[in-house]
Design an enzyme around this catalytic site. Structure first.
Site, PDB file in Angstrom:
ATOM      1  N   GLY A   1       1.243   3.380  11.484  1.00 57.99           N
ATOM      2  CA  GLY A   1      -0.194   3.606  11.283  1.00 57.99           C
ATOM      3  C   GLY A   1      -0.703   4.939  11.824  1.00 57.99           C
ATOM      4  O   GLY A   1      -1.461   5.644  11.159  1.00 57.99           O
ATOM      5  N   SER A   2      -0.302   5.285  13.023  1.00 56.67           N
ATOM      6  CA  SER A   2      -0.821   6.521  13.638  1.00 56.67           C
ATOM      7  C   SER A   2       0.183   7.667  13.545  1.00 56.67           C
ATOM      8  O   SER A   2       0.008   8.708  14.189  1.00 56.67           O
ATOM      9  CB  SER A   2      -1.162   6.259  15.109  1.00 56.67           C
ATOM     10  OG  SER A   2       0.022   5.948  15.836  1.00 56.67           O
TER      11      SER A   2
ATOM     12  N   ASP B   1       2.171  -3.300   8.183  1.00 55.55           N
ATOM     13  CA  ASP B   1       2.630  -2.148   8.966  1.00 55.55           C
ATOM     14  C   ASP B   1       3.168  -2.622  10.305  1.00 55.55           C
ATOM     15  O   ASP B   1       3.755  -1.841  11.048  1.00 55.55           O
ATOM     16  CB  ASP B   1       1.478  -1.152   9.186  1.00 55.55           C
ATOM     17  CG  ASP B   1       1.949   0.098   9.929  1.00 55.55           C
ATOM     18  OD1 ASP B   1       3.029   0.612   9.574  1.00 55.55           O
ATOM     19  OD2 ASP B   1       1.262   0.543  10.867  1.00 55.55           O
TER      20      ASP B   1
ATOM     21  N   HIS C   1       5.589   0.170  11.463  1.00 52.38           N
ATOM     22  CA  HIS C   1       4.545   0.471  12.444  1.00 52.38           C
ATOM     23  C   HIS C   1       4.282   1.985  12.511  1.00 52.38           C
ATOM     24  O   HIS C   1       4.474   2.613  13.564  1.00 52.38           O
ATOM     25  CB  HIS C   1       4.927  -0.080  13.824  1.00 52.38           C
ATOM     26  CG  HIS C   1       3.737  -0.262  14.731  1.00 52.38           C
ATOM     27  ND1 HIS C   1       3.662  -1.244  15.682  1.00 52.38           N
ATOM     28  CD2 HIS C   1       2.570   0.432  14.838  1.00 52.38           C
ATOM     29  CE1 HIS C   1       2.512  -1.153  16.335  1.00 52.38           C
ATOM     30  NE2 HIS C   1       1.823  -0.132  15.826  1.00 52.38           N
TER      31      HIS C   1
ATOM     32  N   ILE D   1     -11.241   1.007  13.458  1.00 54.30           N
ATOM     33  CA  ILE D   1     -10.334   1.178  12.325  1.00 54.30           C
ATOM     34  C   ILE D   1     -10.852   0.388  11.112  1.00 54.30           C
ATOM     35  O   ILE D   1     -10.839   0.887   9.984  1.00 54.30           O
ATOM     36  CB  ILE D   1      -8.898   0.756  12.728  1.00 54.30           C
ATOM     37  CG1 ILE D   1      -8.361   1.749  13.761  1.00 54.30           C
ATOM     38  CG2 ILE D   1      -7.981   0.681  11.513  1.00 54.30           C
ATOM     39  CD1 ILE D   1      -7.071   1.332  14.436  1.00 54.30           C
TER      40      ILE D   1
ATOM     41  N   ARG E   1      -1.537  -5.994  14.693  1.00 50.59           N
ATOM     42  CA  ARG E   1      -0.363  -6.404  15.460  1.00 50.59           C
ATOM     43  C   ARG E   1       0.290  -7.574  14.725  1.00 50.59           C
ATOM     44  O   ARG E   1      -0.402  -8.475  14.234  1.00 50.59           O
ATOM     45  CB  ARG E   1      -0.744  -6.852  16.875  1.00 50.59           C
ATOM     46  CG  ARG E   1      -1.097  -5.733  17.828  1.00 50.59           C
ATOM     47  CD  ARG E   1       0.112  -4.856  18.205  1.00 50.59           C
ATOM     48  NE  ARG E   1      -0.233  -3.831  19.172  1.00 50.59           N
ATOM     49  CZ  ARG E   1      -0.616  -2.582  18.860  1.00 50.59           C
ATOM     50  NH1 ARG E   1      -0.695  -2.213  17.598  1.00 50.59           N
ATOM     51  NH2 ARG E   1      -0.893  -1.707  19.809  1.00 50.59           N
TER      52      ARG E   1
HETATM   53  P1  NDP Z   1     -11.623  -1.829  18.211  1.00 43.34           P
HETATM   54  O1  NDP Z   1     -11.700  -2.306  19.616  1.00 43.34           O
HETATM   55  O2  NDP Z   1     -12.593  -0.823  17.733  1.00 43.34           O
HETATM   56  O3  NDP Z   1     -11.718  -3.078  17.233  1.00 43.34           O
HETATM   57  C1  NDP Z   1     -11.119  -4.287  17.574  1.00 43.34           C
HETATM   58  C2  NDP Z   1     -11.648  -5.365  16.677  1.00 43.34           C
HETATM   59  O4  NDP Z   1     -11.021  -6.584  17.061  1.00 43.34           O
HETATM   60  C3  NDP Z   1     -13.152  -5.566  16.769  1.00 43.34           C
HETATM   61  O5  NDP Z   1     -13.649  -5.620  15.470  1.00 43.34           O
HETATM   62  C4  NDP Z   1     -13.314  -6.918  17.444  1.00 43.34           C
HETATM   63  O6  NDP Z   1     -14.395  -7.592  16.846  1.00 43.34           O
HETATM   64  C5  NDP Z   1     -11.998  -7.604  17.095  1.00 43.34           C
HETATM   65  N1  NDP Z   1     -11.642  -8.603  18.104  1.00 43.34           N
HETATM   66  C6  NDP Z   1     -11.321  -8.388  19.390  1.00 43.34           C
HETATM   67  N2  NDP Z   1     -11.092  -9.561  20.009  1.00 43.34           N
HETATM   68  C7  NDP Z   1     -11.288 -10.509  19.087  1.00 43.34           C
HETATM   69  C8  NDP Z   1     -11.233 -11.932  19.116  1.00 43.34           C
HETATM   70  N3  NDP Z   1     -10.901 -12.590  20.225  1.00 43.34           N
HETATM   71  N4  NDP Z   1     -11.484 -12.591  17.980  1.00 43.34           N
HETATM   72  C9  NDP Z   1     -11.790 -11.922  16.867  1.00 43.34           C
HETATM   73  N5  NDP Z   1     -11.875 -10.583  16.768  1.00 43.34           N
HETATM   74  C10 NDP Z   1     -11.633  -9.900  17.869  1.00 43.34           C
HETATM   75  O7  NDP Z   1     -10.124  -1.331  18.014  1.00 43.34           O
HETATM   76  P2  NDP Z   1      -9.532  -0.362  16.901  1.00 43.34           P
HETATM   77  O8  NDP Z   1     -10.212  -0.608  15.611  1.00 43.34           O
HETATM   78  O9  NDP Z   1      -9.475   1.014  17.421  1.00 43.34           O
HETATM   79  O10 NDP Z   1      -8.012  -0.911  16.831  1.00 43.34           O
HETATM   80  C11 NDP Z   1      -7.770  -2.241  16.439  1.00 43.34           C
HETATM   81  C12 NDP Z   1      -6.326  -2.605  16.637  1.00 43.34           C
HETATM   82  O11 NDP Z   1      -5.510  -1.946  15.678  1.00 43.34           O
HETATM   83  C13 NDP Z   1      -5.726  -2.180  17.987  1.00 43.34           C
HETATM   84  O12 NDP Z   1      -6.004  -3.107  18.997  1.00 43.34           O
HETATM   85  C14 NDP Z   1      -4.250  -2.091  17.677  1.00 43.34           C
HETATM   86  O13 NDP Z   1      -3.619  -3.309  17.986  1.00 43.34           O
HETATM   87  C15 NDP Z   1      -4.191  -1.865  16.170  1.00 43.34           C
HETATM   88  N6  NDP Z   1      -3.666  -0.540  15.826  1.00 43.34           N
HETATM   89  C16 NDP Z   1      -2.546  -0.458  15.035  1.00 43.34           C
HETATM   90  C17 NDP Z   1      -2.069   0.761  14.650  1.00 43.34           C
HETATM   91  C18 NDP Z   1      -0.855   0.877  13.814  1.00 43.34           C
HETATM   92  O14 NDP Z   1      -0.090   1.813  14.003  1.00 43.34           O
HETATM   93  N7  NDP Z   1      -0.628  -0.009  12.853  1.00 43.34           N
HETATM   94  C19 NDP Z   1      -2.705   2.027  15.066  1.00 43.34           C
HETATM   95  C20 NDP Z   1      -3.874   1.813  15.875  1.00 43.34           C
HETATM   96  C21 NDP Z   1      -4.327   0.567  16.233  1.00 43.34           C
HETATM   97  P3  NDP Z   1     -15.451  -8.439  17.695  1.00 43.34           P
HETATM   98  O15 NDP Z   1     -15.661  -7.713  18.986  1.00 43.34           O
HETATM   99  O16 NDP Z   1     -16.644  -8.559  16.848  1.00 43.34           O
HETATM  100  O17 NDP Z   1     -14.787  -9.750  17.885  1.00 43.34           O
HETATM  101  C1  DGY Z   2      -1.846   1.671  18.768  1.00 46.62           C
HETATM  102  O1  DGY Z   2      -2.272   2.764  19.153  1.00 46.62           O
HETATM  103  O2  DGY Z   2      -2.237   0.596  19.235  1.00 46.62           O
HETATM  104  C2  DGY Z   2      -0.842   1.680  17.656  1.00 46.62           C
HETATM  105  O3  DGY Z   2      -0.278   0.493  17.366  1.00 46.62           O
HETATM  106  C3  DGY Z   2       0.134   2.803  17.676  1.00 46.62           C
HETATM  107  O4  DGY Z   2      -0.563   3.957  17.403  1.00 46.62           O
END
Ligand code: NDP
Ligand code: DGY
Length: 327
Positions: free
Chosen positions: A296-297, A270, A294, A161, A245
């Site tokens: 986003g999706s 969000d 919330h 994302i 989150r």
């Molecule tokens: P990805 O797994 O592709 O990305 C997760 C990111 O988090 C990576 O860049 C990773 O970087 C980082 N990360 C993970 N653990 C750590 C840590 N301990 N310290 C620092 N950085 C960390 O997931 P997505 O991009 O697909 O989704 C990200 C998040 O977005 C989801 O987990 C979800 O909670 C949230 N989300 C919210 C939505 C909404 O409706 N608002 C919709 C969809 C998702 P690195 O590995 O380099 O540390």
């Molecule tokens: C997710 O998928 O983690 C979102 O928060 C809801 O789409």
């Protein structure tokens, strides 16, 4: 003649229409519905199920796994995030976990950019002015916000994302773009395409960015990652956005930072902690805070795709096959 159902699957809330119809058409599945959507009802209903269709509002913890018992083979969540699931406990019990990455990336990145513009250009206040009749004659300074072009951006978590947000921001002529996370991804093709650069220090990223965007996963390490000292280090006019989150930001500290005059450019959320946020919550007293519930999706095509992927994962887990997307 009725067909024997091979698998019992707990479902608390309906999926979007097409995916719900698909689920109801799967001959091998008996859908188990709790009497209501409460935790107690979910615990009562989950006994001896083979699968759980999980939503992020419902915790899948040790208590629920105990109640479900040894029949449980798969927990398939209709979300990419899985912080509501006790992953270690599932793994210890050999229960597979499915999630829904990729299919929601664009929708969430679109929402993040929408929220950024709404926050920077004061949409909530402007809409209130229209509805409440405080919209007067056009004047040069009324309802002015922040222009996005050439603003420095710091992304916390350049995952799927985060990258798509960066791509969109590039089209808005924003930059420089920097990111923080556990890994330096500067060598990755997608990161090079957006021209983002790794910043190894989160405090430095916070102190030197005009716009900060939280897009990382919630884990024990990232819970309350963004606290008062970090927020106090920001530029006064900075904008803070969170589409990941709620509990990655220490929310009481955010209120304190706003009271100290931080984030004059606005805060766009969000996600909050808890969800739903009470309409009386102190955060909502600040004009420059823009909170979305919330969503986003929340595009129907996206939600259907998430639900379909979750159903694929569910069936694969029930049948003992590898999951299309697993945690
Ligand atoms: P990805 O797994 O592709 O990305 C997760 C990111 O988090 C990576 O860049 C990773 O970087 C980082 N990360 C993970 N653990 C750590 C840590 N301990 N310290 C620092 N950085 C960390 O997931 P997505 O991009 O697909 O989704 C990200 C998040 O977005 C989801 O987990 C979800 O909670 C949230 N989300 C919210 C939505 C909404 O409706 N608002 C919709 C969809 C998702 P690195 O590995 O380099 O540390
Ligand atoms: C997710 O998928 O983690 C979102 O928060 C809801 O789409």
């Amino acid at each position: 003649m009725s067909t024997a159902r091979a698998f019992r699957v707990l479902q608390v809330r309906n999926l979007p229409p097409a995916a719900q119809a698909r689920l109801e058409g799967i001959q091998e599945i008996e859908i188990v519905r709790p009497r209501d959507t409460s935790r107690a009802a979910m615990l009562d209903a989950c006994e001896s199920v083979d699968g759980v269709l999980s939503l992020l509002a419902e915790k899948i913890d040790r208590e629920l796994l105990d109640r479900a018992g040894p029949t449980l083979k798969v927990v398939s969540t209709v979300s990419v995030g899985y912080d509501h699931i006790d992953v270690a406990e599932c793994k210890a019990r050999n229960i597979k976990i499915g999630n829904t990455p990729d299919v929601l990336t664009d929708a969430t990145a679109d929402l993040a950019v929408g929220l950024l513009i709404a926050t920077a250009r004061r949409f909530p206040e402007a809409l209130r002015a229209v509805h409440e009749g405080t919209w007067g004659k056009w004047t040069p300074t009324w309802m002015c916000g922040t222009q996005l072009q050439n603003k420095s951006v710091g992304i916390v978590g350049l995952g799927r994302i985060g990258i798509e947000i960066a791509l969109r921001l590039k089209a808005f002529k924003m930059g420089p773009l920097r990111y923080w996370g556990r890994q330096n991804r500067d060598g990755h093709e997608q990161v090079q395409a957006v021209g983002a650069k790794y910043c190894a220090s989160l405090p430095e990223l916070f102190a030197t960015s005009d716009i900060l965007i939280v897009a990382c996963a919630l884990t024990p390490e990232t819970r309350h990652l963004i606290d008062l000292p970090l927020m106090q280090a920001t530029r006064d006019h900075a904008i803070l956005l969170n589409v990941a989150r709620g509990s990655i930001i220490k929310q009481d500290d955010l209120v304190a930072a706003l009271k100290e005059g931080k984030f004059q450019g606005g805060v766009g959320l969000d996600v909050t902690d808890p969800e739903p946020l009470s309409p009386q919550h102190e955060l909502l007293q600040f004009d420059r805070v823009c909170v979305l519930p919330h969503i986003g999706s929340a595009a129907l095509e996206t939600r259907e795709a998430m639900a379909n992927l979750a159903l694929d994962n569910l069936m694969q887990g029930l049948q003992g096959r590898p999951l299309t997307c697993s945690v």
